[in-house]
Enzyme design. Structure first.
Site, mmCIF file in Angstrom:
data_model
loop_
_atom_site.group_PDB
_atom_site.id
_atom_site.type_symbol
_atom_site.label_atom_id
_atom_site.label_comp_id
_atom_site.label_asym_id
_atom_site.label_seq_id
_atom_site.Cartn_x
_atom_site.Cartn_y
_atom_site.Cartn_z
ATOM 1 N N SER A 247 0.829 -1.197 0.000
ATOM 2 C CA SER A 247 0.000 0.000 0.000
ATOM 3 C C SER A 247 0.872 1.258 0.000
ATOM 4 C CB SER A 247 -0.963 -0.034 1.196
ATOM 5 O OG SER A 247 -1.930 0.983 1.112
ATOM 6 N N ASP A 395 -9.861 -3.336 -5.878
ATOM 7 C CA ASP A 395 -9.280 -2.675 -4.706
ATOM 8 C C ASP A 395 -10.077 -1.412 -4.390
ATOM 9 O OD1 ASP A 395 -7.687 -1.090 -2.961
ATOM 10 O OD2 ASP A 395 -5.857 -2.043 -3.691
ATOM 11 N N HIS A 423 -8.025 -4.758 -1.088
ATOM 12 C CA HIS A 423 -6.814 -4.007 -0.748
ATOM 13 C C HIS A 423 -6.006 -4.785 0.279
ATOM 14 C CE1 HIS A 423 -4.274 -0.486 -0.678
ATOM 15 N NE2 HIS A 423 -4.302 -0.485 0.647
#
Length: 451
Positions: A247, A395, A423
């Protein structure tokens, strides 16, 4: 910047639990990798097809049938009880940097499972003995640590420094640290073969560590990665270094790779669920109801708590002004006032946080200009390290609009697009992550076969 998709993050075309991997490769193909034994050269994408079956073009994977959208996958990852999953032990080191700041490095120490009589079936261990050692090593005034994590003794740290196995450095997301389930899963999978030494580099102020200088991390904050990798390379010049970012950690890693170019000591890298275009992601988080309601506020409040618990070091009086013109290379963190902290407690988006704190510190007029400039998509073309990229079309944080046309122009990037996963989740019926297994398999085969 790409246009934002008209599709919401949840739509009928992205429901299901049977996922597929698709390679995104440009017309110029992939870089050739040199193999050890037979001196053969193989294209990067063909390397995955031949040696990493999990990431083969067209490979399929099965996720939990109960988590059949990216929203459900992501929500479950954040809300479910993973306390008995991925039970790794960490030894913590306080890492000091040239600017006077510190972060923490959590080293996975598998031998502690034996030392503390860990029972795999129940995940129980000799907590009395562990707590005694934790109390003896804990620095005064520092926050209490997460389970199975304690500071290293001096002799333990010296022993770690003697290890010359290939090292994998893990960079966590914006609201996380080594304690996150997905980070523990990744660390566990990487260490399982015994081939690698594994460490999680917690960004400043994260994972119950302290900030010691008036400097909070941003997407541009690549100096700690750079110094840490240089330190490790100097200690063992001949061993291979690898890094994987998740991320926001993937954004910082990709920015670092683009800044360093040929100078990076990394042999290979990987990114998982990188929001390549931060501006696009910010728009997604504000326009998509699910993303805005379920995720954006939580991240903003985590960032606010990070500021609040570190106001002793970050805080300045109300009405403070910068002591020099703020720039990316020379920021001025003059915004950490009591007034702004009160305001921040009502923030509902990361954009609000970055509008008040991050953008002014770096000299940007607003958050959107910061996102536009700090996006790792701007530095893709100068990445010179073979890099595995995994992003999912469903996502809810990043959105479905990935920058294929830009990423595919760099032959050193293998872009593995999946249709499902959410995600950072990719959870199967047993709450194991397909993505962390895939990344571990990639690094294992790369280290085993590539020069």
């Amino acid at each position: 910047m790409s246009e934002v998709s008209k599709w919401p993050a949840i739509n009928p075309f992205h429901w299901g639990y049977n996922g597929t991997v698709s390679h995104i490769v440009g017309e110029n193909g992939s870089i050739k990798l040199h193999l050890k034994d037979n001196k053969e050269q193989v294209d990067f994408d063909e390397f995955a097809n031949k040696y990493v079956p999990t990431l083969k073009n067209g490979a399929q994977f099965k996720l939990s049938p109960y988590l059949f959208t990216g929203i459900l996958q992501t929500l479950y990852l954040g809300a479910a009880d993973f306390s008995k999953k991925f039970p790794v032990f960490y030894g913590r080191e306080i890492v000091k940097f040239s600017d006077g700041g510190v972060c923490t490095a959590d080293w996975l120490i598998d031998s502690w499972k034996k030392d503390y009589e860990f029972d795999q079936s129940t995940t129980s261990f000799d907590k009395k003995k562990f707590d005694k050692d934790e109390k003896a090593t804990h620095p005064e005034g520092w926050p209490r640590l997460q389970p199975r994590t304690r500071y290293l003794k001096d002799n333990e740290l010296e022993e770690l420094r003697e290890v010359d196995l290939p090292l994998v450095v893990i960079l966590h997301g914006l609201a996380g640290g080594s304690h996150e389930p997905i980070i523990r899963s990744l660390a566990e999978n990487l260490s399982r073969s015994g081939r690698f030494q594994v460490v999680v580099l917690n960004t400043r102020g994260c994972a119950r560590s302290k900030i010691t200088t008036r400097n909070l991390f941003t997407a541009y904050h690549t100096m700690d990665i750079r110094e840490f990798l240089q330190r490790e390379k100097q200690r063992h010049p001949d061993r291979k270094l690898y890094a994987v970012g998740c991320s926001f950690g993937a954004t910082m890693l990709a920015n670092y790779l683009g800044e360093e170019g040929d100078k990076s000591p990394l042999s290979a890298a990987a990114t998982l669920c990188n929001p390549w275009d931060l501006l696009l992601s910010a728009i997604r988080m504000s326009q998509d109801w699910w993303s805005r309601t379920l995720f954006s506020k939580n991240i903003a409040q985590f960032l606010t708590r990070t500021v609040q618990v570190n106001m002793g070091e970050l805080g300045v009086p109300n009405g403070s002004l910068p002591d020099h013109p703020p720039t990316v290379k020379n920021p001025s963190f003059y915004m950490f006032t009591p007034e702004n902290l009160i305001k921040a407690k009502s923030f509902k988006s990361t954009r609000e946080f970055d509008e008040v704190y991050t953008a002014p510190a770096l000299g940007f007029p607003n958050a959107m200009e910061y996102y536009k400039a700090a996006s790792s998509i701007n530095r893709v073309d100068t990445i010179r390290v073979p890099t595995l990229v995994i992003n999912s079309r469903d996502d809810p944080v990043v959105g479905p609009d990935q920058p294929y046309s830009i990423v595919e122009k760099n032959p050193r990037i293998l872009y593995c697009r999946t249709d499902l996963g959410g995600h950072l989740a990719y959870l199967d019926k047993d709450n194991n992550s397909w993505a962390t297994k895939a990344i571990a398999e990639f690094f294992t085969k790369f280290d085993e076969l590539v020069v």
